[in-house]
Design a protein around this motif. Structure first.
Motif, PDB file in Angstrom:
ATOM      1  N   PHE A  45       0.839  -1.195   0.000  1.00 58.93           N
ATOM      2  CA  PHE A  45       0.000   0.000   0.000  1.00 58.93           C
ATOM      3  C   PHE A  45       0.873   1.245   0.000  1.00 58.93           C
ATOM      4  CE2 PHE A  45      -2.515  -3.390   1.860  1.00 58.93           C
ATOM      5  CZ  PHE A  45      -3.699  -3.274   1.144  1.00 58.93           C
ATOM      6  N   ALA A  46       0.258   2.362  -0.409  1.00 58.89           N
ATOM      7  CA  ALA A  46       0.996   3.628  -0.478  1.00 58.89           C
ATOM      8  C   ALA A  46       1.588   3.955   0.888  1.00 58.89           C
ATOM      9  CB  ALA A  46       0.056   4.742  -0.932  1.00 58.89           C
ATOM     10  N   PRO A  47       2.848   4.336   0.944  1.00 55.68           N
ATOM     11  CA  PRO A  47       3.549   4.494   2.235  1.00 55.68           C
ATOM     12  C   PRO A  47       3.283   5.818   2.941  1.00 55.68           C
ATOM     13  CG  PRO A  47       5.055   4.928   0.425  1.00 55.68           C
ATOM     14  CD  PRO A  47       3.742   4.525  -0.201  1.00 55.68           C
ATOM     15  N   ASP A  48       2.424   6.673   2.390  1.00 52.12           N
ATOM     16  CA  ASP A  48       2.256   8.024   2.932  1.00 52.12           C
ATOM     17  C   ASP A  48       1.752   8.012   4.376  1.00 52.12           C
ATOM     18  OD1 ASP A  48       3.012   8.797   0.449  1.00 52.12           O
ATOM     19  OD2 ASP A  48       0.992   9.217  -0.267  1.00 52.12           O
ATOM     20  N   VAL A 101       1.223 -17.755  -4.152  1.00 55.07           N
ATOM     21  CA  VAL A 101       1.125 -16.591  -5.039  1.00 55.07           C
ATOM     22  C   VAL A 101       1.429 -15.308  -4.270  1.00 55.07           C
ATOM     23  CG1 VAL A 101      -0.503 -15.168  -6.356  1.00 55.07           C
ATOM     24  CG2 VAL A 101      -0.425 -17.635  -6.735  1.00 55.07           C
ATOM     25  N   ILE A 102       0.890 -15.169  -3.049  1.00 53.30           N
ATOM     26  CA  ILE A 102       1.169 -13.973  -2.247  1.00 53.30           C
ATOM     27  C   ILE A 102       2.670 -13.825  -2.012  1.00 53.30           C
ATOM     28  CG2 ILE A 102       0.864 -12.890   0.024  1.00 53.30           C
ATOM     29  CD1 ILE A 102      -1.935 -14.068   0.118  1.00 53.30           C
ATOM     30  N   GLY A 103       3.333 -14.944  -1.757  1.00 51.81           N
ATOM     31  CA  GLY A 103       4.775 -14.903  -1.532  1.00 51.81           C
ATOM     32  C   GLY A 103       5.573 -14.483  -2.744  1.00 51.81           C
ATOM     33  N   LEU A 104       4.990 -14.583  -3.932  1.00 56.18           N
ATOM     34  CA  LEU A 104       5.690 -14.230  -5.173  1.00 56.18           C
ATOM     35  C   LEU A 104       5.297 -12.862  -5.719  1.00 56.18           C
ATOM     36  CD1 LEU A 104       5.408 -17.703  -6.983  1.00 56.18           C
ATOM     37  CD2 LEU A 104       7.436 -16.754  -5.876  1.00 56.18           C
ATOM     38  N   LEU A 105       4.281 -12.233  -5.152  1.00 56.73           N
ATOM     39  CA  LEU A 105       3.771 -10.977  -5.706  1.00 56.73           C
ATOM     40  C   LEU A 105       4.752  -9.818  -5.546  1.00 56.73           C
ATOM     41  CD1 LEU A 105       0.008 -10.720  -4.608  1.00 56.73           C
ATOM     42  CD2 LEU A 105       0.896 -10.906  -6.943  1.00 56.73           C
ATOM     43  N   GLY A 112       2.510  -0.507  -8.246  1.00 57.68           N
ATOM     44  CA  GLY A 112       1.521   0.514  -7.926  1.00 57.68           C
ATOM     45  C   GLY A 112       0.223  -0.108  -7.421  1.00 57.68           C
ATOM     46  N   MET A 113      -0.918   0.381  -7.893  1.00 58.38           N
ATOM     47  CA  MET A 113      -2.216  -0.066  -7.415  1.00 58.38           C
ATOM     48  C   MET A 113      -2.532  -1.505  -7.796  1.00 58.38           C
ATOM     49  SD  MET A 113      -3.415   2.182  -5.499  1.00 58.38           S
ATOM     50  CE  MET A 113      -5.002   1.406  -5.279  1.00 58.38           C
ATOM     51  N   LEU A 114      -1.796  -2.067  -8.752  1.00 56.23           N
ATOM     52  CA  LEU A 114      -2.020  -3.479  -9.090  1.00 56.23           C
ATOM     53  C   LEU A 114      -1.594  -4.400  -7.947  1.00 56.23           C
ATOM     54  CD1 LEU A 114      -0.884  -3.690 -12.839  1.00 56.23           C
ATOM     55  CD2 LEU A 114      -3.219  -3.812 -11.932  1.00 56.23           C
ATOM     56  N   ALA A 115      -0.647  -3.949  -7.133  1.00 58.72           N
ATOM     57  CA  ALA A 115      -0.146  -4.781  -6.026  1.00 58.72           C
ATOM     58  C   ALA A 115      -1.250  -5.106  -5.026  1.00 58.72           C
ATOM     59  CB  ALA A 115       1.035  -4.104  -5.343  1.00 58.72           C
ATOM     60  N   LEU A 117      -4.405  -4.946  -5.549  1.00 60.01           N
ATOM     61  CA  LEU A 117      -5.462  -5.652  -6.275  1.00 60.01           C
ATOM     62  C   LEU A 117      -5.178  -7.151  -6.338  1.00 60.01           C
ATOM     63  CD1 LEU A 117      -7.994  -5.765  -8.037  1.00 60.01           C
ATOM     64  CD2 LEU A 117      -6.535  -5.237 -10.020  1.00 60.01           C
ATOM     65  N   PHE A 118      -3.958  -7.504  -6.737  1.00 61.88           N
ATOM     66  CA  PHE A 118      -3.598  -8.924  -6.826  1.00 61.88           C
ATOM     67  C   PHE A 118      -3.521  -9.565  -5.439  1.00 61.88           C
ATOM     68  CE2 PHE A 118      -1.758  -7.818 -11.103  1.00 61.88           C
ATOM     69  CZ  PHE A 118      -2.631  -8.625 -11.820  1.00 61.88           C
ATOM     70  N   LEU A 119      -3.105  -8.778  -4.454  1.00 64.98           N
ATOM     71  CA  LEU A 119      -3.101  -9.280  -3.083  1.00 64.98           C
ATOM     72  C   LEU A 119      -4.523  -9.635  -2.643  1.00 64.98           C
ATOM     73  CD1 LEU A 119      -1.675  -9.754  -0.311  1.00 64.98           C
ATOM     74  CD2 LEU A 119      -2.159  -7.341   0.189  1.00 64.98           C
ATOM     75  N   THR A 120      -5.455  -8.754  -2.969  1.00 67.01           N
ATOM     76  CA  THR A 120      -6.855  -8.995  -2.610  1.00 67.01           C
ATOM     77  C   THR A 120      -7.402 -10.231  -3.308  1.00 67.01           C
ATOM     78  OG1 THR A 120      -7.194  -6.614  -2.298  1.00 67.01           O
ATOM     79  CG2 THR A 120      -9.160  -7.975  -2.581  1.00 67.01           C
ATOM     80  N   LEU A 121      -7.080 -10.417  -4.585  1.00 64.62           N
ATOM     81  CA  LEU A 121      -7.554 -11.588  -5.325  1.00 64.62           C
ATOM     82  C   LEU A 121      -7.014 -12.885  -4.715  1.00 64.62           C
ATOM     83  CD1 LEU A 121      -7.238 -10.317  -9.021  1.00 64.62           C
ATOM     84  CD2 LEU A 121      -9.344 -10.693  -7.718  1.00 64.62           C
TER      85      LEU A 121
END
Length: 449
Positions: A45-48, A101-105, A112-115, A117-121
């Motif tokens: 997630f965004a680090p802000d 899969v999570i371990g390889l993402l 960016g925002m795809l990270a 998204l794929f984590l959620t899937l």
């Protein structure tokens, strides 16, 4: 169908071991996410804003639970139609694959925002798989077990769940202790997720070697179709689903407060580093795993309703001092606080494992128990870290989640005590559980002998 040949002790050991080890694999994979929540927040997630990233991480944790009821319905129907062992083999395979899969993402910095998204899937596949796991594993063991020792044998499923969380905590602790902060953030956090691949293969192998349960085989002999349609299950079992679901709300909330959220709480509110928080959690998890057979013996001895009353009362009395001790920042105080929470989680988990199979008939057992279990876990378990984090942020009080847990315990007492006494009834055939209450006392003396 009460005159069926009893299952031998050697078969019971094999059945319980195979179901428990497979369940261990499932929940080890699921536990890793919670223990690495603070790192996952940084990676995906965004680090802000650190607090927002942690809330988003727990939101993804909650979203995965939305798939659990769907998984429960689908796997429950398949399990009631085709048998327990095939579906239990499939659930552990799906869990291992999605965890790997999570371990390889790649993380947010790369995608960016795809990270997220794929984590959620990937988490949704985990949740879908988990929807068919626990209720099925409990049904598998219970349908083999003797009537007067079901909670004891079923307690080893609960043992495997706590042991899985303990193993995940130990591995995370060792990585934290052995790697620098930079190494842990860079690649060390991936190791627990990647362990899922070989563990999954072991789980699938063990479950494919399991035999089908006597109750399921008997149901096939009695009818051309061993399973009931969903509409029939919901129509006939709606009352028991609601009553049992109210009690499992406490099981779900106490379990995830204790196993998943508490490590984060100790870091954020107790001022501990991640290694110390994981050590506290590991001690409490090992205690919980060891206490489950004792709780199972107690539950078989005094019956389900007295165990329900004991569980709810314990949580209401102990939860506030547990939270106060944990937020003190002192190691031994935190351990004692966590052990208080662990006791409630153990009692609720053990009696739930028995009730899931005893409340429902064979033709609808997998489906109805999976629906009940997963709806309660979705609403109360999956949201536990998120609600706890929000309550602390909203109220400014580190102990505010304790009052939420106590309130749910009151709801659990109302629902659980409205259930019939199901201890010692036969799980073979379609006898209604309402008969159990009047028979419990007369069966107790003979069963103990």
């Amino acid at each position: 169908m009460n005159n069926m040949t009893p299952v031998s002790k050697s078969t019971l050991r094999k059945v319980t071991t195979a179901a428990a080890i497979g369940n261990f694999v499932e929940w080890f994979d699921f536990a890793v996410y919670g223990f690495l929540a603070t790192i996952i927040a940084q990676q995906f997630f965004a680090p802000d804003l650190a607090q927002a990233a942690l809330l988003q991480t727990f939101a993804v944790f909650a979203v995965a639970f939305a798939l659990r009821p769907l998984g429960g319905v689908i796997f429950g129907l398949l399990g009631d139609k085709f048998g327990r062992k095939r579906i239990l083999s499939l659930t552990v395979l799906l869990m291992a694959a999605s965890t790997t899969v999570i371990g390889l993402l790649p993380g947010y910095a790369s995608m960016g925002m795809l990270a997220p998204l794929f984590l959620t899937l990937a988490r949704c596949v985990q949740g879908f798989s988990a929807g068919g796991e626990y209720a099925g594993a409990c049904a598998y063991v219970m349908e083999h077990s003797p009537n007067h020792k079901r909670a004891w044998y079923g307690s080893f499923i609960t043992v495997s769940t706590f042991a899985a969380f303990a193993a995940a905590a130990i591995l995370t602790y060792l990585l934290d202790a052995g790697l620098s902060e930079e190494q842990m953030s860079s690649w060390g956090w991936r190791i627990p997720f990647l362990v899922a691949a070989p563990l999954g293969l072991v789980g699938v192998y063990l479950r494919l070697r399991m035999e089908e349960t006597p109750a399921f085989r008997a149901a096939l002999e009695e009818s051309d179709s061993a399973h009931a349609p969903v509409s029939e299950t919901l129509r006939q079992q709606a009352g028991n689903i609601l009553r049992l679901g109210a009690f499992i709300a406490l099981t779900a909330l106490s379990f995830y407060m204790f196993t998943t959220y508490f490590s984060t709480f100790l870091q954020l509110e107790g001022g501990m580093n991640r290694a110390s928080a994981l050590m506290v959690s590991t001690i409490a998890l090992l205690f919980a795993a060891g206490a489950c057979p004792i709780a199972g013996t107690l539950c078989d001895r005094i019956g389900r309703k007295k165990t329900i009353a004991l569980t709810g009362t314990w949580v209401i009395i102990s939860v506030w001092p547990a939270w106060q001790l944990a937020s003190s920042g002192h190691l031994w105080a935190a351990i004692i606080g966590d052990l208080l929470l662990a006791t409630g989680a153990v009692l609720s988990g053990v009696v739930t494992a028995a009730l899931l199979s005893e409340v429902f008939p064979t033709r609808a057992r997998y489906t109805a128990s999976a629906i009940t279990y997963n709806l309660a876990y979705t609403i109360f378990g999956g949201t536990a870290p998120l609600v706890a984090t929000w309550l602390i942020a909203y109220t400014g009080s580190g102990v505010s989640p304790a009052f939420y847990l106590a309130l749910v315990a009151v709801l659990a007492l109302a629902g659980g005590l409205a259930l019939p006494e199901t201890s010692r009834i036969s799980l073979h055939g379609e006898r209604k559980v309402s008969q159990a209450g009047s028979r419990f006392s007369s069966l107790k003396a003979g069963a103990d002998n």
